[in-house]
Design a protein around this motif. Structure first.
Motif, short mmCIF file in Angstrom:
data_model
loop_
_atom_site.label_atom_id
_atom_site.label_comp_id
_atom_site.label_asym_id
_atom_site.label_seq_id
_atom_site.Cartn_x
_atom_site.Cartn_y
_atom_site.Cartn_z
N ARG A 123 0.84 -1.20 0.00
CA ARG A 123 0.00 0.00 0.00
C ARG A 123 0.87 1.25 0.00
O ARG A 123 1.97 1.26 0.54
N GLU A 124 0.33 2.27 -0.58
CA GLU A 124 0.98 3.58 -0.55
C GLU A 124 0.17 4.44 0.41
O GLU A 124 -1.05 4.35 0.42
N PRO A 125 0.85 5.25 1.23
CA PRO A 125 0.09 6.13 2.11
C PRO A 125 -0.87 7.00 1.31
O PRO A 125 -0.51 7.46 0.22
N ARG A 126 -2.09 7.17 1.83
CA ARG A 126 -3.06 7.97 1.08
C ARG A 126 -2.82 9.45 1.30
O ARG A 126 -2.12 9.85 2.23
N GLU A 127 -3.46 10.25 0.48
CA GLU A 127 -3.24 11.69 0.54
C GLU A 127 -3.56 12.23 1.93
O GLU A 127 -4.59 11.89 2.51
N GLY A 128 -2.68 13.05 2.44
CA GLY A 128 -2.91 13.67 3.74
C GLY A 128 -2.59 12.77 4.91
O GLY A 128 -2.71 13.16 6.07
N GLU A 129 -2.16 11.54 4.62
CA GLU A 129 -1.93 10.59 5.70
C GLU A 129 -0.61 10.84 6.41
O GLU A 129 -0.52 10.79 7.61
N LYS A 130 0.41 11.10 5.59
CA LYS A 130 1.74 11.32 6.18
C LYS A 130 1.97 12.80 6.33
O LYS A 130 1.89 13.55 5.36
N ALA A 131 2.29 13.22 7.56
CA ALA A 131 2.63 14.63 7.76
C ALA A 131 3.95 14.90 7.07
O ALA A 131 4.80 14.02 6.98
N GLU A 132 4.11 16.12 6.60
CA GLU A 132 5.36 16.49 5.91
C GLU A 132 6.55 16.29 6.84
O GLU A 132 6.46 16.55 8.04
N HIS A 141 13.29 -2.17 6.82
CA HIS A 141 11.87 -2.19 6.47
C HIS A 141 11.62 -1.50 5.14
O HIS A 141 10.58 -0.91 4.91
N ASP A 142 12.64 -1.59 4.25
CA ASP A 142 12.47 -0.89 2.99
C ASP A 142 11.59 -1.66 2.01
O ASP A 142 11.37 -1.24 0.90
N GLU A 143 11.07 -2.79 2.45
CA GLU A 143 10.23 -3.58 1.55
C GLU A 143 8.78 -3.10 1.56
O GLU A 143 7.97 -3.60 0.81
N GLY A 144 8.44 -2.18 2.45
CA GLY A 144 7.07 -1.67 2.49
C GLY A 144 6.37 -2.04 3.77
O GLY A 144 7.00 -2.39 4.76
N ASP A 145 5.05 -1.94 3.73
CA ASP A 145 4.24 -2.16 4.93
C ASP A 145 3.87 -3.64 5.06
O ASP A 145 3.15 -4.18 4.22
#
Ligand SMILES: [Zn+2]
Length: 318
Positions: A123-132, A141-145
């Protein structure tokens, strides 16, 4: 820190293999008890799911003791021996068992490794999910979630991979594994329907969650929650947020109106409590996300674990 751990780890592997080599050869398996397949699953929830598929054809043990964090597990020589003595090793995959790679490659032994999440998309973080300005992923953990298991529909995929792996190792059990998987998949579908029904009782604009680390992404995607933020800005538990990141999370909680922070068992609540003081959000502790409980606990199976968490989330947000 991690390099020295790997060196120690390598030493443990070599040492354990020497120990195993010195032990007398065990007698040939006799009778149903000893003839059954030995399976080891990295996490306790995975062992529970795999046991449902294996039925009485195999004994599935969990490598990581109940209540321990798989992101930060440190195997001991006995763990290496458990792996060497198993015909099947089941891992979640996507890098969460980074500490196991060395053992698997150097321990030899004749076992099949089933990567339960293999084939599932990241999965990719959705818009607005990750704070800047949130932290970069750690190299391990570079393989993802890796947290697919918190979505029961993704768990169906785990079950299929486990079933296919068991059939490969024990073709005579094909009918049993196929039937057991079918029964368990039905239970997972019921669990999914049950979660949907409960989540519907939360007004849509209140389906906002803040968690300790990024573990609820797939769950949120499946059931329409929005992840407002995480205290640890990583899909692992090892990172520490900077003061600036905490300040951004506080701002984000205020602007979105999120009402609670959900913490997994074993999490230090200090930062969450500090954020709670600043924003008024409720701190909810003791979600079972990376381990089931003992048989007399609140979440002794994977399905119980999911039901328990959903009840707490729904009761808090509705
Ligand atoms: Zn996690």
């Amino acid at each position: 820190m991690k390099k020295s751990f790997i060196i120690i780890n390598t030493f443990l592997v070599v040492f354990s293999l020497l120990l195993i080599g010195c032990q007398p050869t065990s007698p040939a398996p006799v009778g149903k008890e000893t003839a059954s397949l030995k399976v080891i699953a990295a996490e306790s929830f995975l062992a529970d799911v795999a046991q449902n598929v294996a039925g009485d054809r195999a004994k599935v043990d969990s490598l990581i003791p109940i209540g321990m964090d798989p992101h930060a597990f440190e195997p001991v020589p006995q763990d290496v021996a458990k792996i060497v003595n198993s015909s099947v090793v089941i891992i979640n995959g996507k890098g969460i068992e980074w500490w196991l790679n060395k053992i698997l490659t150097s321990s030899g032994g004749d076992h099949l490794v089933i990567t339960a999440c293999e084939g599932l998309a990241n999965r990719e973080p959705r818009e607005g999910e990750k704070a800047e300005g949130e932290a970069e992923e750690e190299p391990d953990h570079d393989e993802g979630d890796p947290h697919y298991w918190l979505d029961p529909i993704s768990m169906i995929h785990y079950v299929e991979n486990i079933r296919d792996g068991l059939i490969k190792v024990d073709p005579d059990g094909k009918d049993v594994y196929t039937k057991n998987a079918e029964i368990y998949i039905e239970k997972l579908k019921n669990l999914d329907a049950d979660i949907r029904k409960q989540v519907e009782t939360i007004p849509e604009d209140k389906r906002l969650i803040v968690t300790n680390h990024e573990s609820f992404g797939y769950f949120a995607d499946r059931y329409g929650f929005k992840i407002i933020g995480t205290i640890v800005p990583s899909v692992s538990t090892g990172a520490t947020p900077s003061a600036q990141q905490v300040a951004k999370l506080v701002d984000h909680i205020r602007s979105t109106g999120a009402s609670a922070i959900f913490l997994e068992t074993g999490t230090n609540p200090a930062l969450a409590e500090q954020i709670s003081k600043e924003t008024g959000v409720k701190v909810v502790t003791d979600l079972y996300t990376h381990s089931i409980t003992a048989a007399d606990g609140k979440a002794p199976t994977y399905i119980d674990m999911m039901k328990y968490n959903v009840k707490i989330i729904v009761d808090t947000l509705k």
